[in-house]
Design a protein around this motif. Structure first.
Motif, PDB file in Angstrom:
ATOM      1  N   ASP A   1       0.833  -1.216   0.000  1.00 55.34           N
ATOM      2  CA  ASP A   1       0.000   0.000   0.000  1.00 55.34           C
ATOM      3  C   ASP A   1       0.865   1.264   0.000  1.00 55.34           C
ATOM      4  O   ASP A   1       0.561   2.234  -0.698  1.00 55.34           O
ATOM      5  N   ALA A   2       1.959   1.238   0.752  1.00 54.51           N
ATOM      6  CA  ALA A   2       2.836   2.405   0.795  1.00 54.51           C
ATOM      7  C   ALA A   2       3.489   2.632  -0.560  1.00 54.51           C
ATOM      8  O   ALA A   2       3.599   3.768  -1.032  1.00 54.51           O
ATOM      9  N   ALA A   3       3.918   1.556  -1.229  1.00 57.95           N
ATOM     10  CA  ALA A   3       4.515   1.673  -2.561  1.00 57.95           C
ATOM     11  C   ALA A   3       3.458   2.142  -3.557  1.00 57.95           C
ATOM     12  O   ALA A   3       3.713   2.986  -4.430  1.00 57.95           O
ATOM     13  N   PHE A   4       2.256   1.620  -3.454  1.00 58.56           N
ATOM     14  CA  PHE A   4       1.173   2.004  -4.349  1.00 58.56           C
ATOM     15  C   PHE A   4       0.817   3.467  -4.130  1.00 58.56           C
ATOM     16  O   PHE A   4       0.647   4.226  -5.080  1.00 58.56           O
ATOM     17  N   ASP A   5       0.737   3.863  -2.865  1.00 56.99           N
ATOM     18  CA  ASP A   5       0.392   5.248  -2.553  1.00 56.99           C
ATOM     19  C   ASP A   5       1.457   6.221  -3.064  1.00 56.99           C
ATOM     20  O   ASP A   5       1.132   7.290  -3.573  1.00 56.99           O
ATOM     21  N   SER A   6       2.737   5.882  -2.951  1.00 59.99           N
ATOM     22  CA  SER A   6       3.773   6.794  -3.426  1.00 59.99           C
ATOM     23  C   SER A   6       3.755   6.897  -4.947  1.00 59.99           C
ATOM     24  O   SER A   6       3.980   7.964  -5.505  1.00 59.99           O
ATOM     25  N   ASN A   7       3.492   5.780  -5.646  1.00 61.26           N
ATOM     26  CA  ASN A   7       3.372   5.829  -7.113  1.00 61.26           C
ATOM     27  C   ASN A   7       2.147   6.644  -7.515  1.00 61.26           C
ATOM     28  O   ASN A   7       2.181   7.416  -8.469  1.00 61.26           O
ATOM     29  N   THR A   8       1.068   6.466  -6.813  1.00 57.17           N
ATOM     30  CA  THR A   8      -0.150   7.198  -7.120  1.00 57.17           C
ATOM     31  C   THR A   8       0.037   8.688  -6.828  1.00 57.17           C
ATOM     32  O   THR A   8      -0.378   9.535  -7.620  1.00 57.17           O
ATOM     33  N   PHE A   9       0.667   9.015  -5.736  1.00 59.56           N
ATOM     34  CA  PHE A   9       0.912  10.419  -5.402  1.00 59.56           C
ATOM     35  C   PHE A   9       1.826  11.078  -6.440  1.00 59.56           C
ATOM     36  O   PHE A   9       1.573  12.196  -6.871  1.00 59.56           O
ATOM     37  N   GLU A  10       2.858  10.342  -6.849  1.00 64.24           N
ATOM     38  CA  GLU A  10       3.772  10.877  -7.866  1.00 64.24           C
ATOM     39  C   GLU A  10       3.051  11.067  -9.193  1.00 64.24           C
ATOM     40  O   GLU A  10       3.212  12.098  -9.853  1.00 64.24           O
ATOM     41  N   ALA A  11       2.233  10.103  -9.585  1.00 65.19           N
ATOM     42  CA  ALA A  11       1.457  10.214 -10.829  1.00 65.19           C
ATOM     43  C   ALA A  11       0.473  11.376 -10.734  1.00 65.19           C
ATOM     44  O   ALA A  11       0.267  12.119 -11.697  1.00 65.19           O
ATOM     45  N   LEU A  12      -0.132  11.503  -9.553  1.00 64.36           N
ATOM     46  CA  LEU A  12      -1.083  12.600  -9.354  1.00 64.36           C
ATOM     47  C   LEU A  12      -0.382  13.955  -9.459  1.00 64.36           C
ATOM     48  O   LEU A  12      -0.881  14.888 -10.104  1.00 64.36           O
ATOM     49  N   CYS A  13       0.816  14.059  -8.874  1.00 65.72           N
ATOM     50  CA  CYS A  13       1.586  15.310  -8.980  1.00 65.72           C
ATOM     51  C   CYS A  13       1.954  15.600 -10.420  1.00 65.72           C
ATOM     52  O   CYS A  13       1.843  16.751 -10.884  1.00 65.72           O
ATOM     53  N   ARG A  14       2.399  14.585 -11.145  1.00 67.42           N
ATOM     54  CA  ARG A  14       2.735  14.776 -12.563  1.00 67.42           C
ATOM     55  C   ARG A  14       1.509  15.237 -13.356  1.00 67.42           C
ATOM     56  O   ARG A  14       1.613  16.108 -14.214  1.00 67.42           O
ATOM     57  N   ALA A  15       0.377  14.648 -13.102  1.00 69.91           N
ATOM     58  CA  ALA A  15      -0.854  15.019 -13.808  1.00 69.91           C
ATOM     59  C   ALA A  15      -1.211  16.476 -13.510  1.00 69.91           C
ATOM     60  O   ALA A  15      -1.593  17.233 -14.417  1.00 69.91           O
TER      61      ALA A  15
END
Length: 185
Positions: A6-20
């Motif tokens: 979940d922590a790895a998924f959340d960091s990837n999602t947060f990074e993708a969200l920031c990029r978007a």
């Protein structure tokens, strides 16, 4: 183990969200810059055009028929002046062979402002269309010289009586009806 996923998924999602968000902001900034540039160009165009339109509003309304009459009067006056000049300097028999109803467009537009020259030219086109004048360019010049020389346009007076073409025009389909009506008692 489940928490690490979940922590790895959340960091990837947060990074993708920031990029978007950064991409969306970048697109918005580009659109704003383009709109700002367009707005600036439109504003510049309006500032340049406003005085021209205000000046145009101060001028008399363009009446093509009155300008047409003015052209015909000036042509007739110029022809009369040309003939008087010829009679002073030539024998009467030479006058007959040299008489012409052709004048330079420039002689019609002497002492006129630029906008009046444009109006007179438009009216001369109408006169040409109605058969009052024939427009031509001076035949002694080449094509290149004619386009650069403002004095090459010539006007030949064909008839000086001025008719308003739209007031005397009859549609061909009405001509038969009018002749039928004229036969009725």
């Amino acid at each position: 183990e489940h928490m690490g996923f979940d922590a790895a998924f959340d960091s990837n999602t947060f990074e993708a969200l920031c990029r978007a968000h950064i991409k969306a902001f970048s697109r918005g900034a580009e659109r704003y810059a383009a709109e700002t540039n367009l707005s600036r160009r439109v504003g510049d165009w309006q500032r340049r055009l406003a005085p021209i339109l205000e000046e145009e509003e101060q001028r008399a309304e363009f009446d093509i028929h009155s300008y047409g009459h003015r052209i015909l009067e000036r042509i007739e006056m110029e022809i009369k002046d040309q003939r008087l000049a010829h009679t002073k300097y030539q024998a009467p028999h030479a006058l007959l062979s040299s008489q012409s109803n052709v004048v330079d467009f420039q002689s019609v537009t002497n002492d006129c402002t630029q906008f009046e020259v444009c109006r007179l030219f438009m009216a001369s086109l109408m006169l040409s269309n109605s058969g009052n004048v024939l427009l031509s360019r001076d035949g002694t010049e080449s094509e290149e010289a004619a386009t650069s020389n403002e004095n090459c346009l010539r006007i030949e007076l064909l008839k000086s009586n001025f008719e308003l073409p739209m007031e005397t025009y009859l549609v061909p389909s009405t001509i038969g009806i009018l002749s039928d009506l004229s036969r009725c008692p």
